[in-house]
Design an enzyme around this catalytic site. Structure first.
Site, PDB file in Angstrom:
ATOM      1  N   ARG A 266      24.689  45.183  22.732  1.00 29.65           N
ATOM      2  CA  ARG A 266      23.435  45.779  22.564  1.00 29.65           C
ATOM      3  C   ARG A 266      22.202  44.976  22.729  1.00 29.65           C
ATOM      4  O   ARG A 266      22.006  44.005  22.139  1.00 29.65           O
ATOM      5  CB  ARG A 266      23.332  46.582  21.389  1.00 29.65           C
ATOM      6  N   HIS A 270      18.466  47.785  17.238  1.00 25.28           N
ATOM      7  CA  HIS A 270      19.422  48.631  16.663  1.00 25.28           C
ATOM      8  C   HIS A 270      18.543  50.175  16.977  1.00 25.28           C
ATOM      9  O   HIS A 270      19.267  50.847  17.592  1.00 25.28           O
ATOM     10  CB  HIS A 270      19.735  48.393  15.287  1.00 25.28           C
ATOM     11  N   TYR A 279      17.905  38.491  13.396  1.00 20.63           N
ATOM     12  CA  TYR A 279      19.402  38.327  12.965  1.00 20.63           C
ATOM     13  C   TYR A 279      20.111  37.859  14.085  1.00 20.63           C
ATOM     14  O   TYR A 279      21.439  37.433  14.068  1.00 20.63           O
ATOM     15  CB  TYR A 279      20.089  39.290  12.300  1.00 20.63           C
TER      16      TYR A 279
END
Length: 373
Positions: A266, A270, A279
């Site tokens: 990805r 998100h 992260y």
């Protein structure tokens, strides 16, 4: 069962030791293509490339619309186009697709109007298209719940003697949910014609894959249930389309379910509400950027003489026209009917719902009368 037969059965379930791949990151053919899978014809690859370019433009436009306040949220699938398009093109129009909230590009590829796809993410409806007419279930936000629905649909097709297949799209995080494992077990026991397609993009929101499983690959999660499994390079459209086409035909022929794990990434956060820099490192993103599925397929098709600069320029113009249509649809204010809130809750509304609908209708009528006065 003899030891030899057991060994053969287990071998038939195991995925390839490394992800199936036809095209390397730089767009060149791999030295040793997988012998057990055939490469799709160049016409199919060109059609897939076209849909990938249009899908990428749709995705970037939808992301921009969230910044303008036209969408409440948008989960981008940028970088996962080979998975999204490959999944849809492996199905027949009369097969069923069970998507997640991240699979908007797959829905556009399925032929659903982009404005209808974005209705959910705008907050106007739970689903903006007709699932029965499109053979596409509503986009599912809760993790893995749609997997059970896919198995149920597949089993109903089997019992009715139809040769349709259901494909459930899931993310890596969904493989940690109980619904996922229940669906695998039921599908295997009843040999339901369903394909579980796991798009492993390495993060379940901010949780890395290493915190999801200790298995060497998510594809191995099917083995314990007796589900034939495979893993594929999810950024190689040639491989994705080949593997999924074989999986769909395996299920359609009555041989039972198949689990396919696609290794992809990805590229964006998100959702627009997420800060991915908290992260994951920029170096990791850049490394995966070099494996971009669109660039890889375009380079490969050019090397085969199937794609020209004129083809690319023409498709980019078409993609901009698509983006303009999406903007026009989303820039128009929605006209909502409040009483539709009670539609499609139950086939036969409960007495409580009827009472609540009547109360709202009375309040709306009273408000309208007050405005006239």
């Amino acid at each position: 069962m003899s030891v030899k037969s057991l060994r053969q059965t287990v071998q038939g379930l195991l995925p390839s030791l490394s992800p199936v791949r036809f095209v390397a990151e730089d767009g060149t053919p791999v030295a040793r293509p997988p012998a057990e899978y055939g490469e799709p014809p160049v016409e199919a690859l060109l059609a897939a490339w076209r849909r990938m370019v249009l899908g990428r433009r749709f995705d970037t436009q939808a992301t921009a619309l969230t910044k303008q306040g036209r969408l409440a949220v948008y989960p981008s699938s940028r970088g996962q186009e080979a998975c999204q398009i490959g999944a849809v093109l492996a199905l027949r129009p009369d097969d069923w697709l069970f998507p997640t909230y991240r699979d908007s590009v797959a829905l556009v590829t399925r032929g659903i109007d982009p404005a209808e796809v974005l209705t959910l993410l705008r907050g106007d409806w739970h689903c903006g298209y007709d699932p029965a007419a499109t053979r596409t279930a509503p986009q599912c936000t809760p993790l893995a719940t749609q997997v059970l629905h896919a198995v149920g649909m597949a089993e109903s097709l089997r019992r009715k003697g139809e040769d349709g297949v259901a494909m459930a799209l899931v993310g890596d995080g969904a493989t940690s949910e109980g619904d996922f494992h229940e669906a695998l077990n039921f599908a295997a026991v009843f040999r339901a014609p369903v394909v579980f397609f796991v798009q492993n993009n390495k993060y379940a929101i901010s949780v890395p894959l290493a915190r999801q499983t200790a298995a060497p690959a998510l594809a191995y999660k099917g083995i314990g249930y007796g589900v034939r499994s495979e893993q594929v390079d999810g950024n190689d459209l040639v491989a994705v389309l080949s593997v999924l086409t074989a999986a769909v035909e395996h299920a359609r022929a009555g041989h039972g379910p198949v689990l396919v794990e696609a290794h992809t990434y990805r590229m964006d956060a998100h959702t627009n509400a997420d800060d991915a820099t908290r992260y994951r490192e920029d170096d990791e993103v850049e490394q995966w950027r070099s494996a971009d599925p669109l660039d890889r397929l375009e380079t490969y098709l050019r090397s085969r003489g199937a794609l020209t600069d004129e083809d690319v320029a023409a498709l980019r113009e078409e993609a901009e026209e698509l983006a303009a249509r999406v903007r026009a649809c989303m820039n128009a204010d929605s006209v909502l009917e409040p009483l539709e809130l009670f539609d499609h809750v139950y086939a036969d509304p409960t007495p409580q719902l009827r009472e609540q609908r009547a109360q709202l209708a009375a309040e709306l009528a009273e408000s309208a009368q007050a405005q006239e006065d």
